[in-house]
Write a protein that holds these residues in place. Structure first.
Motif, mmCIF file in Angstrom:
data_model
loop_
_atom_site.group_PDB
_atom_site.id
_atom_site.type_symbol
_atom_site.label_atom_id
_atom_site.label_comp_id
_atom_site.label_asym_id
_atom_site.label_seq_id
_atom_site.Cartn_x
_atom_site.Cartn_y
_atom_site.Cartn_z
ATOM 1 N N ALA A 2 -1.921 -1.022 5.026
ATOM 2 C CA ALA A 2 -3.287 -0.531 4.885
ATOM 3 C C ALA A 2 -4.114 -1.512 4.059
ATOM 4 O O ALA A 2 -3.591 -2.264 3.240
ATOM 5 C CB ALA A 2 -3.283 0.834 4.208
ATOM 6 N N ILE A 3 -5.397 -1.483 4.329
ATOM 7 C CA ILE A 3 -6.369 -2.223 3.526
ATOM 8 C C ILE A 3 -7.338 -1.183 2.998
ATOM 9 O O ILE A 3 -7.932 -0.428 3.768
ATOM 10 C CB ILE A 3 -7.090 -3.294 4.362
ATOM 11 C CG1 ILE A 3 -6.067 -4.288 4.918
ATOM 12 C CG2 ILE A 3 -8.143 -3.998 3.517
ATOM 13 C CD1 ILE A 3 -6.626 -5.237 5.936
ATOM 14 N N VAL A 4 -7.473 -1.117 1.680
ATOM 15 C CA VAL A 4 -8.257 -0.071 1.036
ATOM 16 C C VAL A 4 -9.274 -0.701 0.104
ATOM 17 O O VAL A 4 -8.944 -1.577 -0.695
ATOM 18 C CB VAL A 4 -7.341 0.889 0.246
ATOM 19 C CG1 VAL A 4 -8.158 1.929 -0.495
ATOM 20 C CG2 VAL A 4 -6.327 1.539 1.173
ATOM 21 N N GLY A 43 -16.551 -3.870 -5.913
ATOM 22 C CA GLY A 43 -15.333 -3.078 -5.870
ATOM 23 C C GLY A 43 -14.111 -3.964 -5.773
ATOM 24 O O GLY A 43 -14.156 -5.148 -6.090
ATOM 25 N N THR A 44 -13.038 -3.390 -5.271
ATOM 26 C CA THR A 44 -11.774 -4.106 -5.120
ATOM 27 C C THR A 44 -11.158 -3.722 -3.785
ATOM 28 O O THR A 44 -11.161 -2.547 -3.413
ATOM 29 C CB THR A 44 -10.805 -3.744 -6.265
ATOM 30 O OG1 THR A 44 -11.417 -4.078 -7.505
ATOM 31 C CG2 THR A 44 -9.494 -4.492 -6.140
ATOM 32 N N GLY A 48 -1.553 -3.165 1.162
ATOM 33 C CA GLY A 48 -0.176 -2.750 0.943
ATOM 34 C C GLY A 48 0.125 -1.453 1.662
ATOM 35 O O GLY A 48 -0.618 -1.025 2.545
ATOM 36 N N GLU A 49 1.216 -0.824 1.267
ATOM 37 C CA GLU A 49 1.579 0.477 1.841
ATOM 38 C C GLU A 49 0.621 1.539 1.295
ATOM 39 O O GLU A 49 0.379 1.604 0.078
ATOM 40 C CB GLU A 49 3.019 0.830 1.492
ATOM 41 C CG GLU A 49 4.047 -0.085 2.140
ATOM 42 C CD GLU A 49 3.967 -0.082 3.653
ATOM 43 O OE1 GLU A 49 3.728 0.998 4.258
ATOM 44 O OE2 GLU A 49 4.119 -1.174 4.240
ATOM 45 N N LEU A 50 0.083 2.358 2.190
ATOM 46 C CA LEU A 50 -0.955 3.312 1.803
ATOM 47 C C LEU A 50 -0.514 4.235 0.672
ATOM 48 O O LEU A 50 -1.271 4.455 -0.279
ATOM 49 C CB LEU A 50 -1.408 4.129 3.016
ATOM 50 C CG LEU A 50 -2.531 5.126 2.749
ATOM 51 C CD1 LEU A 50 -3.779 4.434 2.203
ATOM 52 C CD2 LEU A 50 -2.857 5.899 4.010
ATOM 53 N N SER A 51 0.677 4.768 0.739
ATOM 54 C CA SER A 51 1.117 5.696 -0.302
ATOM 55 C C SER A 51 1.152 5.017 -1.666
ATOM 56 O O SER A 51 0.771 5.619 -2.680
ATOM 57 C CB SER A 51 2.481 6.301 0.041
ATOM 58 O OG SER A 51 3.455 5.280 0.157
ATOM 59 N N VAL A 72 -15.932 10.376 -13.956
ATOM 60 C CA VAL A 72 -15.552 9.190 -13.191
ATOM 61 C C VAL A 72 -15.769 9.473 -11.711
ATOM 62 O O VAL A 72 -15.323 10.500 -11.197
ATOM 63 C CB VAL A 72 -14.078 8.795 -13.433
ATOM 64 C CG1 VAL A 72 -13.683 7.611 -12.565
ATOM 65 C CG2 VAL A 72 -13.847 8.483 -14.902
ATOM 66 N N SER A 73 -16.451 8.554 -11.038
ATOM 67 C CA SER A 73 -16.649 8.633 -9.597
ATOM 68 C C SER A 73 -15.829 7.525 -8.945
ATOM 69 O O SER A 73 -16.005 6.350 -9.254
ATOM 70 C CB SER A 73 -18.134 8.449 -9.262
ATOM 71 O OG SER A 73 -18.316 8.374 -7.858
ATOM 72 N N THR A 74 -14.919 7.894 -8.042
ATOM 73 C CA THR A 74 -14.083 6.933 -7.343
ATOM 74 C C THR A 74 -14.333 7.048 -5.847
ATOM 75 O O THR A 74 -14.166 8.117 -5.272
ATOM 76 C CB THR A 74 -12.594 7.169 -7.664
ATOM 77 O OG1 THR A 74 -12.386 6.946 -9.061
ATOM 78 C CG2 THR A 74 -11.707 6.222 -6.875
ATOM 79 N N LEU A 75 -14.751 5.938 -5.260
ATOM 80 C CA LEU A 75 -14.994 5.864 -3.822
ATOM 81 C C LEU A 75 -13.863 5.074 -3.180
ATOM 82 O O LEU A 75 -13.522 3.980 -3.646
ATOM 83 C CB LEU A 75 -16.323 5.171 -3.539
ATOM 84 C CG LEU A 75 -17.560 5.812 -4.161
ATOM 85 C CD1 LEU A 75 -18.777 4.930 -3.936
ATOM 86 C CD2 LEU A 75 -17.791 7.199 -3.584
ATOM 87 N N ILE A 76 -13.297 5.612 -2.097
ATOM 88 C CA ILE A 76 -12.169 4.976 -1.426
ATOM 89 C C ILE A 76 -12.483 4.898 0.072
ATOM 90 O O ILE A 76 -12.859 5.897 0.685
ATOM 91 C CB ILE A 76 -10.867 5.789 -1.625
ATOM 92 C CG1 ILE A 76 -10.539 5.941 -3.110
ATOM 93 C CG2 ILE A 76 -9.713 5.137 -0.869
ATOM 94 C CD1 ILE A 76 -9.412 6.924 -3.386
ATOM 95 N N ARG A 77 -12.301 3.691 0.623
ATOM 96 C CA ARG A 77 -12.437 3.493 2.068
ATOM 97 C C ARG A 77 -11.123 2.906 2.564
ATOM 98 O O ARG A 77 -10.672 1.881 2.057
ATOM 99 C CB ARG A 77 -13.603 2.557 2.373
ATOM 100 C CG ARG A 77 -13.862 2.415 3.848
ATOM 101 C CD ARG A 77 -15.188 1.808 4.155
ATOM 102 N NE ARG A 77 -15.421 0.591 3.414
ATOM 103 C CZ ARG A 77 -16.348 -0.295 3.745
ATOM 104 N NH1 ARG A 77 -17.124 -0.081 4.790
ATOM 105 N NH2 ARG A 77 -16.514 -1.385 3.037
#
Length: 99
Positions: A2-4, A43-44, A48-51, A72-77
Motif C-alpha cells: 500500500a501507499i498511504v 504531509g508524508t 508498506g503493508e497496510l496493516s 488532533v486531526s489526522t487525514l489518511i488517503r
C-alpha cells in the motif's frame, strides 16, 4: 503493498508552527524501521503493508496529544493496489514517462 498519504495536524496549540510536532511524528516513523516514507510540504507518503502502516499512523496520531495538543486531526488517503506490485517511485516514473 500500500501507499498511504497522511497529514497529522494538532489543534489548540500555543503557536501556529507545526514543524516540532511533525518532527516528533517522524521520529515514530523512523523508529518503525520497516516502512519507506517521504516527507513532503503537506504531509508524508508511506509505503508498506497496510496493516503495519495503520499501526504506525495510530502511534503518530498520539504524538501531538503527548506534547500538549488538545485536539488532533489526522487525514489518511490509501492507495492499496492488489493487481500488481506498486511503489512510490513506480507511480512517479509512470507519469514522467508520459511527459
Amino acid at each position: 503493498m500500500a501507499i498511504v498519504e497522511v497529514t497529522i495536524a494538532p489543534m489548540g496549540t500555543a503557536t501556529t508552527s507545526l514543524s516540532r510536532y511533525v518532527a516528533d511524528c517522524h521520529k515514530v516513523l523512523m523508529a518503525a524501521g520497516d516502512l519507506k516514507y517521504e516527507l513532503n510540504p503537506m504531509g508524508t507518503v508511506i509505503e508498506g503493508e497496510l496493516s503495519r502502516i495503520l499501526e504506525v499512523i495510530r502511534q503518530m496520531h498520539e504524538v501531538p496529544f503527548t506534547a500538549g495538543a488538545g485536539r488532533v486531526s489526522t487525514l489518511i488517503r490509501i492507495d492499496d493496489r492488489r493487481d500488481k506490485n506498486s511503489s512510490m517511485a513506480a507511480k512517479v516514473q509512470a507519469v514522467k514517462e508520459k511527459l
